[in-house]
Design a protein around this motif. Structure first.
Motif, mmCIF file in Angstrom:
data_model
loop_
_atom_site.group_PDB
_atom_site.id
_atom_site.type_symbol
_atom_site.label_atom_id
_atom_site.label_comp_id
_atom_site.label_asym_id
_atom_site.label_seq_id
_atom_site.Cartn_x
_atom_site.Cartn_y
_atom_site.Cartn_z
ATOM 1 N N PRO A 26 -2.746 -56.761 56.330
ATOM 2 C CA PRO A 26 -4.116 -56.796 56.862
ATOM 3 C C PRO A 26 -4.327 -57.936 57.866
ATOM 4 O O PRO A 26 -5.039 -57.777 58.853
ATOM 5 C CB PRO A 26 -4.993 -57.012 55.628
ATOM 6 N N GLY A 27 -3.689 -59.082 57.624
ATOM 7 C CA GLY A 27 -3.809 -60.202 58.548
ATOM 8 C C GLY A 27 -3.218 -59.881 59.909
ATOM 9 O O GLY A 27 -3.792 -60.213 60.944
ATOM 10 N N SER A 28 -2.073 -59.227 59.923
ATOM 11 C CA SER A 28 -1.446 -58.842 61.189
ATOM 12 C C SER A 28 -2.295 -57.798 61.907
ATOM 13 O O SER A 28 -2.464 -57.857 63.124
ATOM 14 C CB SER A 28 -0.047 -58.284 60.944
ATOM 15 N N ALA A 29 -2.833 -56.847 61.161
ATOM 16 C CA ALA A 29 -3.678 -55.814 61.763
ATOM 17 C C ALA A 29 -4.926 -56.427 62.394
ATOM 18 O O ALA A 29 -5.424 -55.934 63.407
ATOM 19 C CB ALA A 29 -4.073 -54.780 60.715
ATOM 20 N N ALA A 30 -5.415 -57.500 61.809
ATOM 21 C CA ALA A 30 -6.606 -58.179 62.330
ATOM 22 C C ALA A 30 -6.253 -59.182 63.432
ATOM 23 O O ALA A 30 -7.143 -59.830 63.980
ATOM 24 C CB ALA A 30 -7.327 -58.897 61.195
ATOM 25 N N GLY A 31 -4.956 -59.326 63.744
ATOM 26 C CA GLY A 31 -4.532 -60.263 64.780
ATOM 27 C C GLY A 31 -4.544 -61.712 64.316
ATOM 28 O O GLY A 31 -4.582 -62.626 65.118
ATOM 29 N N LYS A 32 -4.499 -61.932 63.022
ATOM 30 C CA LYS A 32 -4.546 -63.295 62.473
ATOM 31 C C LYS A 32 -3.207 -63.631 61.818
ATOM 32 O O LYS A 32 -3.133 -63.866 60.630
ATOM 33 C CB LYS A 32 -5.670 -63.421 61.469
ATOM 34 N N TYR A 33 -2.167 -63.627 62.590
ATOM 35 C CA TYR A 33 -0.853 -63.979 62.086
ATOM 36 C C TYR A 33 -0.394 -65.261 62.767
ATOM 37 O O TYR A 33 -0.744 -65.523 63.904
ATOM 38 C CB TYR A 33 0.145 -62.850 62.337
ATOM 39 N N PRO A 34 0.362 -66.086 62.074
ATOM 40 C CA PRO A 34 0.813 -67.345 62.668
ATOM 41 C C PRO A 34 2.028 -67.147 63.568
ATOM 42 O O PRO A 34 2.972 -66.462 63.210
ATOM 43 C CB PRO A 34 1.166 -68.199 61.450
ATOM 44 N N THR A 35 1.981 -67.734 64.735
ATOM 45 C CA THR A 35 3.092 -67.651 65.681
ATOM 46 C C THR A 35 4.319 -68.343 65.111
ATOM 47 O O THR A 35 4.231 -69.441 64.582
ATOM 48 C CB THR A 35 2.711 -68.323 67.005
ATOM 49 N N ARG A 40 9.722 -66.389 55.365
ATOM 50 C CA ARG A 40 10.275 -66.896 54.117
ATOM 51 C C ARG A 40 9.143 -67.437 53.259
ATOM 52 O O ARG A 40 8.093 -67.832 53.765
ATOM 53 C CB ARG A 40 11.284 -68.030 54.371
ATOM 54 N N THR A 41 9.337 -67.474 51.957
ATOM 55 C CA THR A 41 8.285 -67.954 51.075
ATOM 56 C C THR A 41 8.096 -69.461 51.173
ATOM 57 O O THR A 41 7.049 -69.965 50.797
ATOM 58 C CB THR A 41 8.545 -67.567 49.602
ATOM 59 N N ARG A 42 9.093 -70.170 51.692
ATOM 60 C CA ARG A 42 8.931 -71.619 51.882
ATOM 61 C C ARG A 42 7.840 -71.922 52.902
ATOM 62 O O ARG A 42 7.259 -72.980 52.906
ATOM 63 C CB ARG A 42 10.240 -72.251 52.343
ATOM 64 N N ALA A 43 7.600 -70.983 53.794
ATOM 65 C CA ALA A 43 6.532 -71.124 54.784
ATOM 66 C C ALA A 43 5.328 -70.340 54.277
ATOM 67 O O ALA A 43 5.452 -69.180 53.914
ATOM 68 C CB ALA A 43 6.976 -70.561 56.127
ATOM 69 N N GLY A 44 4.182 -70.965 54.242
ATOM 70 C CA GLY A 44 2.977 -70.273 53.803
ATOM 71 C C GLY A 44 2.643 -69.108 54.721
ATOM 72 O O GLY A 44 3.092 -69.045 55.861
ATOM 73 N N LEU A 45 1.831 -68.187 54.234
ATOM 74 C CA LEU A 45 1.474 -67.006 55.020
ATOM 75 C C LEU A 45 0.765 -67.367 56.320
ATOM 76 O O LEU A 45 0.854 -66.648 57.299
ATOM 77 C CB LEU A 45 0.572 -66.080 54.207
ATOM 78 N N PRO A 50 7.319 -73.610 64.891
ATOM 79 C CA PRO A 50 7.777 -73.644 66.283
ATOM 80 C C PRO A 50 8.728 -72.481 66.574
ATOM 81 O O PRO A 50 9.508 -72.075 65.716
ATOM 82 C CB PRO A 50 8.508 -74.985 66.386
ATOM 83 N N VAL A 51 8.605 -71.948 67.777
ATOM 84 C CA VAL A 51 9.478 -70.860 68.212
ATOM 85 C C VAL A 51 10.563 -71.481 69.079
ATOM 86 O O VAL A 51 10.248 -72.195 70.041
ATOM 87 C CB VAL A 51 8.684 -69.815 69.032
ATOM 88 N N PRO A 52 11.843 -71.238 68.752
ATOM 89 C CA PRO A 52 12.923 -71.785 69.582
ATOM 90 C C PRO A 52 12.776 -71.328 71.037
ATOM 91 O O PRO A 52 12.338 -70.207 71.310
ATOM 92 C CB PRO A 52 14.192 -71.211 68.960
#
Length: 68
Positions: A26-35, A40-45, A50-52
């Motif tokens: 639902p977050g992705s559908a709403a455009g609310k996803y983190p860049t 992985r579960t170590r990173a929160g939703l 950072p993007v290489p």
């Protein structure tokens, strides 16, 4: 990631990967996803990561600038 968790024998990762689609879809559908979030579960939703540089160039070269 769901295939990687059993190979690593990581129960926490596997549980997190089972829950993640129900919350992230639902977050992705709403455009609310983190860049840059790797999924992985170590990173929160909602944790942006950072993007290489080599990967950041791909959307730009395709004509779609990376949103940060």
């Amino acid at each position: 990631m769901p295939r990687l968790a059993p190979r690593e024998r990581n129960a926490a990762e596997l549980c997190g990967q089972i829950v993640r689609p129900a919350v992230a879809t639902p977050g992705s559908a709403a455009g609310k996803y983190p860049t840059g979030n790797t999924g992985r579960t170590r990173a929160g939703l909602t944790t942006p990561m950072p993007v290489p540089a080599d990967l950041a160039a791909l959307p730009t070269s395709a004509g779609a600038p990376l949103e940060t």
